[in-house]
Write a protein that holds these residues in place. Sequence first.
Motif, mmCIF file in Angstrom:
data_model
loop_
_atom_site.group_PDB
_atom_site.id
_atom_site.type_symbol
_atom_site.label_atom_id
_atom_site.label_comp_id
_atom_site.label_asym_id
_atom_site.label_seq_id
_atom_site.Cartn_x
_atom_site.Cartn_y
_atom_site.Cartn_z
ATOM 1 N N TRP A 47 58.632 86.947 14.404
ATOM 2 C CA TRP A 47 58.622 86.344 13.070
ATOM 3 C C TRP A 47 57.588 87.015 12.174
ATOM 4 N N ALA A 48 56.457 87.374 12.740
ATOM 5 C CA ALA A 48 55.365 87.984 11.968
ATOM 6 C C ALA A 48 54.409 88.649 12.948
ATOM 7 N N THR A 150 53.859 81.323 5.841
ATOM 8 C CA THR A 150 53.844 82.749 5.532
ATOM 9 C C THR A 150 54.874 83.514 6.369
ATOM 10 N N ALA A 151 55.003 83.158 7.649
ATOM 11 C CA ALA A 151 56.014 83.800 8.499
ATOM 12 C C ALA A 151 57.421 83.523 7.974
ATOM 13 N N LEU A 154 58.084 85.648 4.918
ATOM 14 C CA LEU A 154 58.457 87.012 5.315
ATOM 15 C C LEU A 154 59.914 87.070 5.765
ATOM 16 N N LYS A 155 60.311 86.090 6.586
ATOM 17 C CA LYS A 155 61.685 86.061 7.100
ATOM 18 C C LYS A 155 62.703 85.978 5.973
ATOM 19 N N THR A 188 59.334 88.586 -2.028
ATOM 20 C CA THR A 188 58.195 89.211 -1.352
ATOM 21 C C THR A 188 58.262 90.699 -1.528
#
Length: 188
Positions: A47-48, A150-151, A154-155, A188
Amino acid sequence: KENEILSPDGECHAFDHRAQGTVFGSGAGCVALKRLADAQRDGDHIWAVVKGSAINNDGAQKAGYLAPSVEGQARCIAEAQAVADTPADTVDYVECHGTGTYLGDPIEVAAMTEAFRETTDQTGFCRIGSVKTNIGHLDTAAGVAGLIKTALALKHGKIPASLNFETPNPKIDFKNSTVIKPGQLAPT
């Protein structure tokens, strides 16, 4: 009480001129951490990636019982960047503590700007946000909630809006800062 941690209107106005405190929520979070090479070898869904971290406690230098100092936070941010080998101008988003206090939020932005100035002269390149405007301050789970947010950003390739933001806190110098004031949903 005025200048305390709890919001009298029941909303968290992080980085906003109406910042008066935070709202507490109930929650928990869990993340599974694994070395990147091991996760890649095992075919795990990633995920991150946490590239670096740092911690601080600036003790007597704090601005108050509930507020850190600019210098202490700036040292911590700069250390995390150094550990991660990540210059400031490559950072697009920072999930802040952002409790919506009139004193703490400006300290957080000033510290980020001071730390980022060690590797760049750019202004207005990094978005900021705080999950506390969405779900409240989850006490000891606040950090993991921000990491999960935050993860997920990003996804999905989108930075969630910071709710309850109207006009910047006048004590925050967004014009000369490295950060961009919070806003609506953004790519993002």
